[in-house]
Design a protein around this motif. Structure first.
Motif, PDB file in Angstrom:
ATOM      1  N   ARG A 184      -2.440  18.868  -3.597  1.00 58.09           N
ATOM      2  CA  ARG A 184      -2.527  17.021  -4.186  1.00 58.09           C
ATOM      3  C   ARG A 184      -2.197  16.523  -4.896  1.00 58.09           C
ATOM      4  NH1 ARG A 184      -7.452  15.193  -2.798  1.00 58.09           N
ATOM      5  NH2 ARG A 184      -8.841  16.357  -1.074  1.00 58.09           N
ATOM      6  N   LYS A 185      -1.349  15.790  -5.946  1.00 60.09           N
ATOM      7  CA  LYS A 185      -0.565  15.441  -6.743  1.00 60.09           C
ATOM      8  C   LYS A 185      -1.391  15.096  -7.913  1.00 60.09           C
ATOM      9  CE  LYS A 185       2.429  11.583  -8.557  1.00 60.09           C
ATOM     10  NZ  LYS A 185       2.802   9.685  -8.069  1.00 60.09           N
ATOM     11  N   ALA A 186      -2.647  15.922  -7.630  1.00 58.80           N
ATOM     12  CA  ALA A 186      -3.230  14.701  -8.781  1.00 58.80           C
ATOM     13  C   ALA A 186      -3.605  16.283 -10.146  1.00 58.80           C
ATOM     14  CB  ALA A 186      -4.865  14.597  -8.785  1.00 58.80           C
ATOM     15  N   ILE A 187      -3.285  17.530  -9.404  1.00 54.59           N
ATOM     16  CA  ILE A 187      -3.046  18.802 -10.228  1.00 54.59           C
ATOM     17  C   ILE A 187      -2.186  18.599 -10.870  1.00 54.59           C
ATOM     18  CG2 ILE A 187      -2.533  21.140  -9.332  1.00 54.59           C
ATOM     19  CD1 ILE A 187      -4.135  21.277  -7.424  1.00 54.59           C
ATOM     20  N   PHE A 188      -1.034  17.854 -10.230  1.00 56.01           N
ATOM     21  CA  PHE A 188       0.539  18.420 -11.422  1.00 56.01           C
ATOM     22  C   PHE A 188      -0.270  17.284 -12.379  1.00 56.01           C
ATOM     23  CE2 PHE A 188       2.575  18.276  -7.905  1.00 56.01           C
ATOM     24  CZ  PHE A 188       3.194  19.476  -7.400  1.00 56.01           C
ATOM     25  N   SER A 189      -0.484  16.190 -12.523  1.00 58.04           N
ATOM     26  CA  SER A 189      -1.053  15.548 -14.039  1.00 58.04           C
ATOM     27  C   SER A 189      -2.553  15.994 -14.889  1.00 58.04           C
ATOM     28  CB  SER A 189      -2.222  14.108 -12.964  1.00 58.04           C
ATOM     29  OG  SER A 189      -1.324  12.984 -12.739  1.00 58.04           O
ATOM     30  N   GLU A 190      -3.468  16.738 -13.874  1.00 52.18           N
ATOM     31  CA  GLU A 190      -3.861  18.001 -14.466  1.00 52.18           C
ATOM     32  C   GLU A 190      -3.210  19.783 -15.363  1.00 52.18           C
ATOM     33  OE1 GLU A 190      -7.860  20.107 -14.264  1.00 52.18           O
ATOM     34  OE2 GLU A 190      -7.345  18.645 -12.909  1.00 52.18           O
ATOM     35  N   LEU A 191      -2.273  19.971 -14.720  1.00 44.94           N
ATOM     36  CA  LEU A 191      -1.743  21.374 -14.674  1.00 44.94           C
ATOM     37  C   LEU A 191       0.162  21.330 -15.638  1.00 44.94           C
ATOM     38  CD1 LEU A 191      -2.986  23.009 -12.432  1.00 44.94           C
ATOM     39  CD2 LEU A 191      -3.936  23.053 -14.304  1.00 44.94           C
ATOM     40  N   SER A 192       0.197  20.131 -15.439  1.00 41.29           N
ATOM     41  CA  SER A 192       1.742  19.692 -15.641  1.00 41.29           C
ATOM     42  C   SER A 192       2.326  20.010 -14.734  1.00 41.29           C
ATOM     43  CB  SER A 192       1.886  20.393 -17.064  1.00 41.29           C
ATOM     44  OG  SER A 192       3.484  19.808 -17.489  1.00 41.29           O
ATOM     45  N   MET A 193       3.835  20.090 -14.521  1.00 33.13           N
ATOM     46  CA  MET A 193       4.907  20.029 -13.882  1.00 33.13           C
ATOM     47  C   MET A 193       5.261  21.216 -13.266  1.00 33.13           C
ATOM     48  SD  MET A 193       5.992  16.497 -12.670  1.00 33.13           S
ATOM     49  CE  MET A 193       6.610  15.583 -13.660  1.00 33.13           C
ATOM     50  N   PHE A 194       6.325  21.327 -12.589  1.00 33.76           N
ATOM     51  CA  PHE A 194       6.782  22.862 -12.439  1.00 33.76           C
ATOM     52  C   PHE A 194       7.794  23.158 -14.112  1.00 33.76           C
ATOM     53  CE2 PHE A 194       7.222  22.149  -7.741  1.00 33.76           C
ATOM     54  CZ  PHE A 194       6.313  22.552  -7.768  1.00 33.76           C
ATOM     55  N   ASP A 195       8.067  24.274 -14.244  1.00 36.14           N
ATOM     56  CA  ASP A 195       8.366  24.434 -15.178  1.00 36.14           C
ATOM     57  C   ASP A 195      10.377  24.870 -15.395  1.00 36.14           C
ATOM     58  OD1 ASP A 195      10.043  25.943 -18.085  1.00 36.14           O
ATOM     59  OD2 ASP A 195       7.953  26.800 -18.227  1.00 36.14           O
ATOM     60  N   GLU A 196      10.686  23.489 -15.541  1.00 38.20           N
ATOM     61  CA  GLU A 196      12.411  23.294 -15.437  1.00 38.20           C
ATOM     62  C   GLU A 196      13.106  23.948 -15.922  1.00 38.20           C
ATOM     63  OE1 GLU A 196      12.399  19.496 -16.999  1.00 38.20           O
ATOM     64  OE2 GLU A 196      11.327  18.687 -15.561  1.00 38.20           O
TER      65      GLU A 196
ATOM     66  N   GLY B 179       3.066   8.846  -3.036  1.00 36.41           N
ATOM     67  CA  GLY B 179       1.913   9.289  -2.237  1.00 36.41           C
ATOM     68  C   GLY B 179       0.525  10.370  -2.993  1.00 36.41           C
ATOM     69  N   GLU B 180      -0.700  10.402  -2.686  1.00 35.48           N
ATOM     70  CA  GLU B 180      -1.848  11.050  -3.266  1.00 35.48           C
ATOM     71  C   GLU B 180      -1.216  12.645  -2.814  1.00 35.48           C
ATOM     72  OE1 GLU B 180      -6.639  11.946  -1.795  1.00 35.48           O
ATOM     73  OE2 GLU B 180      -5.485  10.707  -0.863  1.00 35.48           O
ATOM     74  N   TYR B 181      -1.046  12.721  -1.954  1.00 34.56           N
ATOM     75  CA  TYR B 181      -0.622  14.540  -1.476  1.00 34.56           C
ATOM     76  C   TYR B 181       1.339  14.674  -1.587  1.00 34.56           C
ATOM     77  CZ  TYR B 181      -4.971  13.828   0.893  1.00 34.56           C
ATOM     78  OH  TYR B 181      -6.232  13.851   1.364  1.00 34.56           O
TER      79      TYR B 181
ATOM     80  N   MET C 229       0.166  -1.492  -0.414  1.00 34.84           N
ATOM     81  CA  MET C 229       0.312   0.194   0.229  1.00 34.84           C
ATOM     82  C   MET C 229       0.866   0.893   0.200  1.00 34.84           C
ATOM     83  SD  MET C 229      -3.363   1.292   2.575  1.00 34.84           S
ATOM     84  CE  MET C 229      -4.213   2.646   2.371  1.00 34.84           C
ATOM     85  N   GLY C 230       0.682   2.510  -0.142  1.00 33.07           N
ATOM     86  CA  GLY C 230       0.948   3.180  -1.309  1.00 33.07           C
ATOM     87  C   GLY C 230       0.747   4.194   0.360  1.00 33.07           C
ATOM     88  N   LYS C 231       2.447   5.011   0.322  1.00 36.79           N
ATOM     89  CA  LYS C 231       1.506   6.395   1.760  1.00 36.79           C
ATOM     90  C   LYS C 231       1.152   6.892   1.060  1.00 36.79           C
ATOM     91  CE  LYS C 231       5.739   4.589   3.414  1.00 36.79           C
ATOM     92  NZ  LYS C 231       5.592   3.637   4.510  1.00 36.79           N
ATOM     93  N   LYS C 232       0.343   7.989   1.932  1.00 37.83           N
ATOM     94  CA  LYS C 232      -0.390   8.739   2.297  1.00 37.83           C
ATOM     95  C   LYS C 232      -0.175  10.009   1.718  1.00 37.83           C
ATOM     96  CE  LYS C 232      -4.969  10.305   2.611  1.00 37.83           C
ATOM     97  NZ  LYS C 232      -5.623  10.099   2.380  1.00 37.83           N
TER      98      LYS C 232
ATOM     99  N   ILE D 211      -1.753  16.764   5.933  1.00 41.31           N
ATOM    100  CA  ILE D 211      -2.879  15.700   5.315  1.00 41.31           C
ATOM    101  C   ILE D 211      -4.223  16.320   6.374  1.00 41.31           C
ATOM    102  CG2 ILE D 211      -3.885  13.567   6.474  1.00 41.31           C
ATOM    103  CD1 ILE D 211      -0.810  12.642   6.935  1.00 41.31           C
ATOM    104  N   SER D 212      -4.295  16.750   7.059  1.00 37.64           N
ATOM    105  CA  SER D 212      -5.615  17.221   7.574  1.00 37.64           C
ATOM    106  C   SER D 212      -6.089  18.600   7.044  1.00 37.64           C
ATOM    107  CB  SER D 212      -5.659  17.999   8.957  1.00 37.64           C
ATOM    108  OG  SER D 212      -7.186  18.510   9.828  1.00 37.64           O
ATOM    109  N   GLU D 213      -5.916  19.506   6.152  1.00 37.70           N
ATOM    110  CA  GLU D 213      -5.390  20.701   5.224  1.00 37.70           C
ATOM    111  C   GLU D 213      -5.778  20.171   3.955  1.00 37.70           C
ATOM    112  OE1 GLU D 213      -6.664  23.326   6.218  1.00 37.70           O
ATOM    113  OE2 GLU D 213      -5.539  23.786   8.397  1.00 37.70           O
TER     114      GLU D 213
END
Length: 291
Positions: free
Chosen positions: A155-167, A81-83, A1-4, A102-104
């Motif tokens: 949330r990690k899902a944001i990077f999937s939707e918007l792409s990651m940091f501009d390298e 992680g999900e976060y 099981m992956g980490k939170k 995690i709570s936030e």
């Protein structure tokens, strides 16, 4: 099981600061099963690798040095992680940092909190200036719509939707990414007073180095956002130094003498910032990278 949670820490040539950060992460109220730590060794330093082995954390080795946003992206790719929690090497996190984060993120998508400068380590005028003026995270979020990666939860899902940091950016990548999150208009952005971390004050040499990096990053960010933008004339930089209005925000306990000294220091670093911007523009023009 992956980490939170996946805590991503980019580091370049600062094994002492990394040691402090990893030690603080070992004393979390949240169980170790809740989170993983990924150290992005930018430059593949042997000393950094040794610290990673000592603390039994995941290491991503990057050679040659590519910059903190490139390093963070490699950490995100490795994260289970999900976060995703970002913090810098040399920062100390409180024992409830993971639990609070995690709570936030249960109710938000993009969260930051205060970065307190450790006043107990401020012995010089420069370090005391840092304590009084540095890293107003709430203002960054409310006014500029981004949070520095010194203390950022996403949330990690944001990077999937918007792409990651501009390298392409060596500085300002957190600004560029935060602006994308804000402009999307659908993500829950939040500032939490409980999500605190502590940063040591920078000395004069470190502040000058940071000023140069931020100045160059400002130019790169301007060019990326608007490829048609033109370089400024020298007189515009000079006029900004002479006439740009400043609202000096200092802690209320500062004496009049401290306020005067800090104001002069603020003007000096602002002058350096403009000088480094102009210098970098001339370098780009000379190399034929900016018309």
């Amino acid at each position: 099981m992956g980490k939170k949670v996946s805590v991503v820490i980019p580091v370049y040539a600062d094994h002492v600061g990394l040691e402090d950060t990893l030690t603080s992460l070992e004393h979390q109220s949240a169980g170790r099963e809740c989170f993983e730590v990924i150290v992005c060794n930018d430059g593949a330093s042997d000393e950094i690798s040794e610290v990673c082995r000592k603390h039994a954390v995941t290491e991503v080795s990057i050679r040659p040095n590519r910059g903190s946003y490139y390093a963070r992206n490699r950490g995100i790719e490795k994260a289970q992680g999900e976060y995703i929690a970002f913090v810098d090497a040399d920062i100390m996190v409180g024992k409830n940092w993971i639990k609070t984060g995690i709570s936030e993120l249960e109710n938000h998508d993009y969260v930051t909190g205060p970065v307190d400068i450790d006043a107990s380590k401020a012995h010089t005028w420069t370090e005391r200036y840092e304590v009084a003026t540095a890293l107003n995270m709430k203002r960054f979020l409310e006014k500029d719509h981004f949070a520095p990666t010194a203390n950022l939860w996403v949330r990690k899902a944001i990077f999937s939707e918007l792409s990651m940091f501009d390298e392409r950016l060596r500085s300002g990548g957190d600004n560029e990414f935060g602006q994308r999150v804000y402009r999307a208009g659908k993500f829950r952005i939040h500032y939490s007073e409980e999500l605190r971390v502590v940063h040591p004050p920078r000395n004069y040499r470190q502040l000058v180095k940071k000023t140069k990096r931020v100045a160059r990053g400002t130019i790169d960010l301007r060019r990326i956002r608007d490829p048609q933008v033109k370089p400024k004339k020298l007189r515009k930089y000079v006029s900004r130094v002479l006439f740009h209005p400043w609202k000096l925000v200092l802690k209320t306990e500062c004496t009049p003498v401290e306020k005067a000294v800090f104001y002069l220091m603020l003007r000096w670093f602002f002058t350096l910032h403009n000088f480094y911007q102009f210098q970098y523009e001339r370098e780009l023009i000379k190399r034929g990278e900016w018309k």
